[in-house]
Design an enzyme around this catalytic site. Sequence first.
Site, PDB file in Angstrom:
ATOM      1  N   GLY A  82       0.820  -1.195   0.000  1.00 44.72           N
ATOM      2  CA  GLY A  82       0.000   0.000   0.000  1.00 44.72           C
ATOM      3  C   GLY A  82       0.862   1.256   0.000  1.00 44.72           C
ATOM      4  O   GLY A  82       0.464   2.312  -0.468  1.00 44.72           O
ATOM      5  N   VAL A  86       8.845  -2.041  -3.162  1.00 41.95           N
ATOM      6  CA  VAL A  86       9.997  -2.446  -2.350  1.00 41.95           C
ATOM      7  C   VAL A  86      11.082  -3.020  -3.280  1.00 41.95           C
ATOM      8  O   VAL A  86      10.791  -3.865  -4.139  1.00 41.95           O
ATOM      9  CB  VAL A  86       9.598  -3.509  -1.297  1.00 41.95           C
ATOM     10  CG1 VAL A  86      10.775  -3.828  -0.379  1.00 41.95           C
ATOM     11  CG2 VAL A  86       8.404  -3.037  -0.470  1.00 41.95           C
ATOM     12  N   LYS A 100      12.034   0.701   0.641  1.00 42.10           N
ATOM     13  CA  LYS A 100      10.600   0.931   0.412  1.00 42.10           C
ATOM     14  C   LYS A 100      10.455   2.325  -0.125  1.00 42.10           C
ATOM     15  O   LYS A 100      10.732   3.303   0.575  1.00 42.10           O
ATOM     16  CB  LYS A 100       9.851   0.854   1.755  1.00 42.10           C
ATOM     17  CG  LYS A 100       9.152  -0.430   2.010  1.00 42.10           C
ATOM     18  CD  LYS A 100       8.240  -0.232   3.205  1.00 42.10           C
ATOM     19  CE  LYS A 100       7.635  -1.528   3.627  1.00 42.10           C
ATOM     20  NZ  LYS A 100       6.646  -1.341   4.684  1.00 42.10           N
ATOM     21  N   ASP A 197      -1.812  -3.540  11.831  1.00 45.07           N
ATOM     22  CA  ASP A 197      -1.840  -4.209  10.519  1.00 45.07           C
ATOM     23  C   ASP A 197      -0.997  -5.477  10.537  1.00 45.07           C
ATOM     24  O   ASP A 197      -0.246  -5.747   9.598  1.00 45.07           O
ATOM     25  CB  ASP A 197      -1.367  -3.235   9.426  1.00 45.07           C
ATOM     26  CG  ASP A 197      -1.814  -3.674   8.034  1.00 45.07           C
ATOM     27  OD1 ASP A 197      -2.773  -4.481   7.947  1.00 45.07           O
ATOM     28  OD2 ASP A 197      -1.210  -3.223   7.051  1.00 45.07           O
TER      29      ASP A 197
HETATM   30  N1  LIG Z   1      13.065  -5.767   4.716  1.00 41.55           N
HETATM   31  C1  LIG Z   1      12.621  -6.569   3.750  1.00 41.55           C
HETATM   32  N2  LIG Z   1      13.367  -7.602   3.311  1.00 41.55           N
HETATM   33  C2  LIG Z   1      12.926  -8.425   2.335  1.00 41.55           C
HETATM   34  N3  LIG Z   1      11.725  -8.318   1.744  1.00 41.55           N
HETATM   35  C3  LIG Z   1      10.926  -7.307   2.128  1.00 41.55           C
HETATM   36  C4  LIG Z   1      11.324  -6.385   3.141  1.00 41.55           C
HETATM   37  N4  LIG Z   1      10.301  -5.504   3.329  1.00 41.55           N
HETATM   38  C5  LIG Z   1       9.334  -5.870   2.486  1.00 41.55           C
HETATM   39  N5  LIG Z   1       9.692  -6.949   1.745  1.00 41.55           N
HETATM   40  C6  LIG Z   1       8.882  -7.634   0.710  1.00 41.55           C
HETATM   41  O1  LIG Z   1       8.101  -6.690   0.013  1.00 41.55           O
HETATM   42  C7  LIG Z   1       6.709  -7.049   0.130  1.00 41.55           C
HETATM   43  C8  LIG Z   1       5.875  -5.776   0.183  1.00 41.55           C
HETATM   44  O2  LIG Z   1       6.071  -5.167   1.432  1.00 41.55           O
HETATM   45  P1  LIG Z   1       5.147  -4.016   1.993  1.00 41.55           P
HETATM   46  O3  LIG Z   1       5.388  -3.970   3.460  1.00 41.55           O
HETATM   47  O4  LIG Z   1       5.392  -2.771   1.243  1.00 41.55           O
HETATM   48  O5  LIG Z   1       3.680  -4.442   1.609  1.00 41.55           O
HETATM   49  P2  LIG Z   1       2.688  -5.560   2.183  1.00 41.55           P
HETATM   50  O6  LIG Z   1       2.939  -5.766   3.624  1.00 41.55           O
HETATM   51  O7  LIG Z   1       2.779  -6.770   1.287  1.00 41.55           O
HETATM   52  O8  LIG Z   1       1.283  -4.871   1.916  1.00 41.55           O
HETATM   53  P3  LIG Z   1       0.646  -3.581   2.615  1.00 41.55           P
HETATM   54  O9  LIG Z   1       1.509  -2.405   2.363  1.00 41.55           O
HETATM   55  O10 LIG Z   1      -0.664  -3.489   1.903  1.00 41.55           O
HETATM   56  O11 LIG Z   1       0.529  -3.880   4.063  1.00 41.55           O
HETATM   57  C9  LIG Z   1       6.607  -7.904   1.401  1.00 41.55           C
HETATM   58  O12 LIG Z   1       5.507  -8.747   1.385  1.00 41.55           O
HETATM   59  C10 LIG Z   1       7.947  -8.648   1.362  1.00 41.55           C
HETATM   60  O13 LIG Z   1       7.820  -9.820   0.583  1.00 41.55           O
END
Ligand SMILES: Nc1ncnc2c1ncn2[C@@H]1O[C@H](COP(=O)(O)OP(=O)(O)OP(=O)(O)O)[C@@H](O)[C@H]1O
Length: 389
Positions: A82, A86, A100, A197
């Site tokens: 959202g 990333v 991010k 969340d």
């Molecule tokens: N620090 C990290 N290391 C490795 N992968 C990551 C990391 N942070 C995020 N990701 C990957 O990127 C994806 C997207 O992360 P993000 O937190 O932006 O969204 P989300 O949790 O899937 O959805 P929302 O933002 O709707 O809650 C994650 O599901 C994960 O697979």
Amino acid sequence: MALLISMPVVLGFLLLVLVGAYIIRKRTSSSHINQADAINTTNEDEDPILLDEDVDLPSFGLEIIANATDNFSSTNKIGEGGFGTVYKGVLTTGQEIAVKRLSKDSGQGLTEFKNEVILISKLQHRNLVRLLGCCIHREDRMLIYEYMPNRSLDLYIFNQTRSTAVDWQKRFDIIVGIARGLLYLHRDSRLRIIHRDLKASNILLDSEMNPKISDFGLARIFGGDQTQVNTKRVVGTYGYMSPEYAIDGHFSMKSDVFSFGVVVLEIVSGMKNRGFDHPDHDLNLLGHAWKLWNEGRPMELADALLENVPASEVLRCIQVGLLCVQKRPEERPLMSSVLYMLDSDNASLPQPKQPGFYVERVHKETDSSSSLNISYTSTDLTVTTLHGR
Ligand SMILES: Nc1ncnc2c1ncn2[C@@H]1O[C@H](COP(=O)(O)OP(=O)(O)OP(=O)(O)O)[C@@H](O)[C@H]1O
């Protein structure tokens, strides 16, 4: 003579100014009290609480991050949420990072960005993801995290091929790790934080599959003896939100406990709560687990891909999961009790009562205590709902 007459006027005026200044000061300071030492239940403004203080967080230059991510190339893209996109990156030191990048058209995201920076920079726990810094360049805003080589929990437990990589012992350790991270947020950090969340995609896994809670964009700080906030702006993810939060906008530690319970049942079963499909009924995963529990066959919930599972441990997790997703928040355990229950072999656990939101496929569930119908959409997106509009 004129001086004698005007003296009381001047004094009166000065007095008025002083009283006015006192009132203004009092009002300003009491709004700070609302945030920090707040009362038991508050009504949250439309804007989330943002602390007005300096954050001690390293700042990366855009060039460094662009180099690390191969100029934000699509091959380095590892996810989309959202908040924005990333990317995986490697710094010149060899350190792997996750970047991010706030999407430019996300008005919501800027507030979440600040919230996440302020909050997570104050926290440190082995079950919380570490924020290494941020990058702000003109309109561009990025959060730089330690990279989690095993990405997020959802990519394992909901994937038939990968889920064999997480045997029961690993799943149990992940459940306990998430519980510890959440207990730290709720009780043990300097602040009391409600995540709002918690879900499988917000649990990241390090190289040893240790879980780290991430995504603090929606988190809120509670102060003093504050136990609940009422908001008109409900943000979270369907399938993980508790009824009192989704319907009435009440969030508290107990709404996080509900989301934790959903995650536990998803880990045990390898199935998603939302989108759960069963030929015999219209229940979601919570309803299915509750049905099996009442019919005396809870072990049927365990992921069929799991082999040689210790039945008592699996049963305990199912029971704890069901206790956490009970409809009434006051019946749900605190995270300290959850950890105690998970840790002790022979603790006698309470019998779970009816879960909240346990019907799925009818797409509509009405809560008798509210005039609001919750309509599920077919997507798994994070939602924002404005109540009373
Ligand atoms: N620090 C990290 N290391 C490795 N992968 C990551 C990391 N942070 C995020 N990701 C990957 O990127 C994806 C997207 O992360 P993000 O937190 O932006 O969204 P989300 O949790 O899937 O959805 P929302 O933002 O709707 O809650 C994650 O599901 C994960 O697979």
